[in-house]
Scaffold this motif. Structure first.
Motif, short mmCIF file in Angstrom:
data_model
loop_
_atom_site.label_atom_id
_atom_site.label_comp_id
_atom_site.label_asym_id
_atom_site.label_seq_id
_atom_site.Cartn_x
_atom_site.Cartn_y
_atom_site.Cartn_z
N ASP A 1 2.46 1.06 11.42
CA ASP A 1 1.85 0.71 10.14
C ASP A 1 0.58 -0.10 10.32
N LYS B 1 12.48 4.05 9.26
CA LYS B 1 11.18 3.90 8.60
C LYS B 1 10.72 2.45 8.47
N THR B 2 11.43 1.55 9.13
CA THR B 2 11.05 0.13 9.06
C THR B 2 9.58 -0.04 9.46
N PRO B 3 8.78 -0.78 8.69
CA PRO B 3 7.37 -0.99 9.04
C PRO B 3 7.23 -1.63 10.42
N ARG C 1 6.18 -1.56 2.63
CA ARG C 1 7.46 -0.93 2.94
C ARG C 1 7.72 0.26 2.03
N GLU C 2 8.21 1.34 2.62
CA GLU C 2 8.52 2.54 1.83
C GLU C 2 9.75 2.33 0.96
N GLU C 3 10.73 1.60 1.49
CA GLU C 3 11.95 1.36 0.72
C GLU C 3 11.88 -0.03 0.14
N GLY D 1 3.09 6.58 14.20
CA GLY D 1 3.86 6.06 13.07
C GLY D 1 3.83 4.58 12.87
N GLY E 1 14.36 8.62 12.56
CA GLY E 1 14.21 8.53 11.11
C GLY E 1 14.19 7.12 10.58
N ARG F 1 10.94 6.36 15.24
CA ARG F 1 10.49 7.35 14.26
C ARG F 1 11.25 8.67 14.41
#
Length: 226
Positions: free
Chosen positions: A96, A72-74, A119-121, A94, A70, A67
């Motif tokens: 999930d 962001k992988t779940p 997933r954010e992306e 951080g 940066g 985290r």
């Protein structure tokens, strides 16, 4: 979908990897926190599952480092500890989701699916370039109405090239990302599988080719007809 599974109990890891691969996930397994961190930093993963209690580096420390970088992988945390405070700590750092051991395999699959949905992306199920499409769920490659189910390693290399279309990827990076850091495979195996994929693209009359730079770096390129 490609997953990283970090668990120091080898028998547990093998059982989980088997069930994940049965459900058509591609899985890299590692057995300590340092390897988990290195794989997560350099590989392309749709989701990561970390056991908290691992040698060399805890799952929580791996989570914290990722985290900070940066990434962001779940991430799904696993732990034999059932204390609420441990769950809160992981989620605040951080993660999930948090899943206590022991667990039923069916529930683990459900948790992994739920994690990937959050997933954010967004990564589409279909990757396209030129006149080819790659289905990330069924592992089929299609050109117009012609489709073929790719063997596991061919699919993984094709997915890697399509996600990084326009970028040259070295043979060493392909070997590491597909076969793993601890593989005994030689670099020549990459060239063999690149050759397999080139033949498939040619036989399917694709306008996409695998282009080599210095005969060691590879990228996908659409070739326009004159």
């Amino acid at each position: 979908m490609k997953l990283l599974y970090a668990e120091d109990e080898i028998s547990m890891s093998e059982a989980v990897v088997d069930i994940l691969e049965f459900h058509k996930y591609s899985v890299d397994a590692v057995y300590d926190g340092l390897d988990a961190l290195e794989y997560a930093k350099t590989g392309h993963y749709d989701g990561i599952t970390l056991d908290i209690m691992m040698p060399k580096m805890s799952g929580l420390d791996v989570l914290c480092e990722l985290r900070k970088l940066g990434i962001k992988t779940p991430i799904l945390l696993l732990s034999a500890k059932a204390d609420v405070s441990d769950r809160i700590e992981g989620l605040n750092m951080g993660a999930d989701d948090y899943f206590p051991k022991p667990f039923a395999m069916g529930e683990l699959i459900a948790r992994v699916r739920a994690m990937l949905r959050r997933r954010e992306e967004f990564v589409p199920d279909i990757l396209s370039l030129g006149n080819i499409s790659l289905n990330m769920q069924s592992h089929t490659m299609s050109v117009n109405n012609n489709s073929i189910l790719l063997p596991k390693l061919e699919y993984q290399i094709m997915e890697l090239l399509m996600i990084n279309k326009g970028i040259y990827i070295s043979s060493e990076d392909i070997l590491t990302k597909i076969w793993g850091y601890d593989t005994d495979a030689q670099i020549g195996i990459v060239w063999v599988y690149i050759s397999y994929l080139r033949k498939r693209l040619s036989s399917m009359n694709s306008n996409v080719q695998i282009i080599a730079k210095r005969n060691t770096d590879y990228s996908l390129e659409v070739i326009e007809n004159d």
